[in-house]
Design a protein around this motif. Sequence first.
Motif, PDB file in Angstrom:
ATOM      1  N   SER A  95       0.834  -1.198   0.000  1.00 10.42           N
ATOM      2  CA  SER A  95       0.000   0.000   0.000  1.00 10.42           C
ATOM      3  C   SER A  95       0.873   1.253   0.000  1.00 10.42           C
ATOM      4  N   TYR A  96       0.319   2.323  -0.614  1.00 12.30           N
ATOM      5  CA  TYR A  96       1.047   3.582  -0.709  1.00 12.30           C
ATOM      6  C   TYR A  96       0.159   4.724  -0.262  1.00 12.30           C
ATOM      7  N   VAL A  97       0.798   5.842   0.062  1.00 15.55           N
ATOM      8  CA  VAL A  97       0.089   7.082   0.327  1.00 15.55           C
ATOM      9  C   VAL A  97       0.684   8.161  -0.563  1.00 15.55           C
ATOM     10  N   ILE A  98      -0.172   8.840  -1.314  1.00 14.08           N
ATOM     11  CA  ILE A  98       0.270   9.993  -2.087  1.00 14.08           C
ATOM     12  C   ILE A  98       0.043  11.226  -1.230  1.00 14.08           C
ATOM     13  N   VAL A  99       1.099  11.942  -0.959  1.00 13.54           N
ATOM     14  CA  VAL A  99       1.032  13.157  -0.146  1.00 13.54           C
ATOM     15  C   VAL A  99       1.062  14.359  -1.081  1.00 13.54           C
ATOM     16  N   PHE A 100       0.036  15.213  -0.967  1.00 12.18           N
ATOM     17  CA  PHE A 100      -0.043  16.384  -1.827  1.00 12.18           C
ATOM     18  C   PHE A 100       0.561  17.604  -1.122  1.00 12.18           C
ATOM     19  N   LYS A 101       0.899  18.597  -1.886  1.00  6.73           N
ATOM     20  CA  LYS A 101       1.569  19.784  -1.341  1.00  6.73           C
ATOM     21  C   LYS A 101       0.684  20.582  -0.394  1.00  6.73           C
ATOM     22  N   ASN A 102      -0.630  20.426  -0.512  1.00  6.94           N
ATOM     23  CA  ASN A 102      -1.527  21.141   0.396  1.00  6.94           C
ATOM     24  C   ASN A 102      -1.779  20.374   1.688  1.00  6.94           C
ATOM     25  N   GLY A 103      -1.064  19.252   1.872  1.00  9.44           N
ATOM     26  CA  GLY A 103      -1.191  18.473   3.102  1.00  9.44           C
ATOM     27  C   GLY A 103      -2.172  17.323   3.016  1.00  9.44           C
TER      28      GLY A 103
END
Length: 394
Positions: free
Chosen positions: A242-250
């Motif tokens: 499993s992965y988590v995509i972290v966006f620049k807005n948190g």
Amino acid sequence: MFFLSVRLDNVYMFRDFFLDFTMARKSSHFLAKHDALFEGSKIYVRKKLLILGANASGKTTFGRILCAIQNYLVGREMGTQINLLEKRYDQTKPGMFQVDFAIGEYAYRMRCVYDERGVKTEGLKVVKIFPSYTNKVLCKRLDDADYVTEYERPVNAPVPTILGKTGMVSSLLLRQENETYLTKFRDGIQFSYIFSDFASTQSSLHLQESVERLNHILPKIDNSVERIVSLKSEDSKLISHSYVIVFKNGQQMTIPDGDLNRADRTRLSHGTYEALQFLDFLTNVKNNPEMVAFIDEQLAHLHAELEAYLIMKALLVQRNGQIFCTTHNPELLDLNIAPQMVLLFRRTEDGFNEALYVSDRIKKNDRGFKGYYDNDFFGVLPDYSVLDKYFEED
């Protein structure tokens, strides 16, 4: 397996259609350096093809037919998504396909005629390919050879069904006496097709790229992405994909088991999703170098330059199997590809599909053939001028 040629009649919008995937002579282009059928062979096959055409010109449909044929050759029933029985143009007449293909040092010709009740007649030819054979010699050997096995449907034969619909499966290959051929085909035929209109219905789409590579690639494609993080279990014996995509807005988006179809796809742009899907498919292509791969307009929502970049990466993969990439984007003709690698589809005036190679009209490796395309030298661009009157002011 390599497709050598395909002949179609009364299948979708293909009537008396023939397409040869072999070449009369070896190409000097760097992308075609491994196009010999096998080491020492004088038969050269188009193993990398870029397919262009307007809407409804037959690109996707042709891919569906190739997919259906390969399923047929390994003894599978054609499913509800691709069932050639329902796709005869003239429903009062049978449909027909004939495919010449090679597995190792043997060439095969399978011919199938079918109607609304399923397969009507089938025939299989087999010819050993000697290193001295050219494509013309091999074709003549197949023309002259007798069928090693044939099938004709009995008058009172039962009608096969799939999910309540009339289905289609090879009766010839499923005969006990032809088990050797079926085993040969199942061992030698690998394929993967991804269609633009099937993308949303795929049961799963697992990211196969490493987290490190995704961190290099995804933020360049989608600048709203900061990084990708792999989820790890506290139990060291458990392996997590499993992965988590972290966006620049948190914000964060979890991809359970690396399966994009189980994630919140609305959080990613259509273009980003297409790019991830393409990367997943490209990894599959790399890991299966003998596989026939068909990529149908998977990058339509990306910037034209990024689409061209990714398509070129797919063509540069060092492998032996055939790969087909379809697109609407003529900018891809600016890529460093040879005329014999570009296949153009178009509709005739009476509505049927036909295809031609750029090399059919341009006999030299002219990298400027995009100009010919833009000026409709090949006669494949649609004429929209007939619509002018509907947009003119009263």
